[in-house]
Design a protein around this motif. Structure first.
Motif, PDB file in Angstrom:
ATOM      1  N   ALA A   1      -1.132   8.726  -7.884  1.00 13.77           N
ATOM      2  CA  ALA A   1      -2.100   7.626  -7.785  1.00 13.77           C
ATOM      3  C   ALA A   1      -2.202   6.890  -9.115  1.00 13.77           C
ATOM      4  N   GLU A   2      -2.283   7.654 -10.205  1.00 12.35           N
ATOM      5  CA  GLU A   2      -2.371   7.028 -11.531  1.00 12.35           C
ATOM      6  C   GLU A   2      -1.122   6.193 -11.819  1.00 12.35           C
TER       7      GLU A   2
ATOM      8  N   ARG B   1      -1.017   3.033  -9.239  1.00 15.37           N
ATOM      9  CA  ARG B   1      -2.054   2.011  -9.448  1.00 15.37           C
ATOM     10  C   ARG B   1      -1.738   1.156 -10.671  1.00 15.37           C
ATOM     11  N   SER B   2      -1.096   1.753 -11.661  1.00 11.15           N
ATOM     12  CA  SER B   2      -0.742   1.000 -12.867  1.00 11.15           C
ATOM     13  C   SER B   2       0.292  -0.081 -12.565  1.00 11.15           C
ATOM     14  N   ARG B   3       0.918  -0.012 -11.374  1.00 13.71           N
ATOM     15  CA  ARG B   3       1.881  -1.021 -10.952  1.00 13.71           C
ATOM     16  C   ARG B   3       1.237  -2.062 -10.025  1.00 13.71           C
ATOM     17  N   GLY B   4      -0.079  -2.014  -9.921  1.00  9.95           N
ATOM     18  CA  GLY B   4      -0.799  -3.021  -9.146  1.00  9.95           C
ATOM     19  C   GLY B   4      -0.817  -2.785  -7.651  1.00  9.95           C
TER      20      GLY B   4
ATOM     21  N   VAL C   1      -2.134  -0.945  -4.037  1.00 13.33           N
ATOM     22  CA  VAL C   1      -3.256  -0.260  -3.401  1.00 13.33           C
ATOM     23  C   VAL C   1      -2.773   1.146  -3.063  1.00 13.33           C
ATOM     24  N   VAL C   2      -3.500   2.151  -3.539  1.00 10.35           N
ATOM     25  CA  VAL C   2      -3.125   3.539  -3.284  1.00 10.35           C
ATOM     26  C   VAL C   2      -4.246   4.197  -2.493  1.00 10.35           C
ATOM     27  N   THR C   3      -3.916   4.761  -1.329  1.00  2.19           N
ATOM     28  CA  THR C   3      -4.890   5.458  -0.499  1.00  2.19           C
ATOM     29  C   THR C   3      -4.445   6.899  -0.307  1.00  2.19           C
TER      30      THR C   3
ATOM     31  N   GLU D   1       0.835  -1.204   0.000  1.00  2.00           N
ATOM     32  CA  GLU D   1       0.000   0.000   0.000  1.00  2.00           C
ATOM     33  C   GLU D   1       0.861   1.241   0.000  1.00  2.00           C
TER      34      GLU D   1
ATOM     35  N   SER E   1      -9.272   4.602  -0.527  1.00  2.00           N
ATOM     36  CA  SER E   1      -8.796   4.627  -1.915  1.00  2.00           C
ATOM     37  C   SER E   1      -9.401   5.799  -2.658  1.00  2.00           C
TER      38      SER E   1
END
Length: 200
Positions: A160-161, A164-167, A169-171, A141, A200
């Motif tokens: 975030a973009e 997230r493209s690396r798999g 979890v982004v909060t 995360e 998220s």
């Protein structure tokens, strides 16, 4: 023409103090006069401390904060949770999150935020090392703890973009931190609540 009431060394000192955030001409003059008139030992100590900091501090190779060693003590602490990475704008923000005593993961310090109108883009903030950290298999995360300003929101959205493209979890910190607020000036209890309520 030089001001006879402000000799060149005094003018240089005032100009140097004005580089601090939130310090205008009057405040800078007041500080300069105080140091020269009432606290010459303090002025010498300030000068020495600045020289020492400039010569001895560097950026941590892992989290980018200030440290004397190649890797800072927090990054080498085996008790920290390597599955969480909190991204902050500055060491001051990192200190505030640590003061909340609710976060046990690791950090990445951006040393700024995206500000397209001022010419500060991803290249100027050197996002590359952060994105390399995202490849760590232990990481699960990434918590985006940028300030709730227009620039902080743009920075969080961009990261975030990319993350997230690396798999991952982004909060993002919950809005317990006031809109338009700088983390450095938010109390530790509010930061603790915002960390606990992140989403998220």
């Amino acid at each position: 023409m030089q001001d006879p009431l402000q000799p060149q060394p005094l003018a240089e000192l005032v100009a140097a103090l004005r580089r601090l955030p939130g310090v205008g001409v009057k405040s800078a003059r007041r500080m300069a006069y105080h140091l020269l008139q009432h606290d010459r030992p303090g002025a010498e100590r300030l000068g020495q401390a600045l020289q020492q900091a400039l010569s001895q501090l560097r950026h941590c190779e892992r989290c980018n904060t200030f440290t004397e060693e190649p890797v800072c003590a927090l990054c080498t602490n085996p008790r920290r949770d390597p599955s969480q990475l909190c991204v902050v704008e500055s060491p001051a923000d990192q200190n505030m999150i640590e003061a909340s005593h609710t976060y046990q993961g690791l950090y990445y310090v951006l040393m700024g935020r995206l500000a397209p109108l001022s010419g500060v883009g991803p290249d100027e903030l050197h996002f590359g090392p952060l994105l390399e950290r995202a490849a760590d298999p232990a990481l699960r995360e990434v918590i985006l703890a940028t300030s709730f300003t227009a620039e902080g929101d743009v920075t969080a959205h961009y990261l975030a973009e990319a993350l997230r493209s690396r798999g991952l979890v982004v909060t993002r910190l919950a809005r317990g931190v006031p809109a338009g607020g700088e983390l450095e000036y938010v109390d530790a209890g509010t930061i603790a609540w915002a960390l606990a309520e992140r989403r998220s």
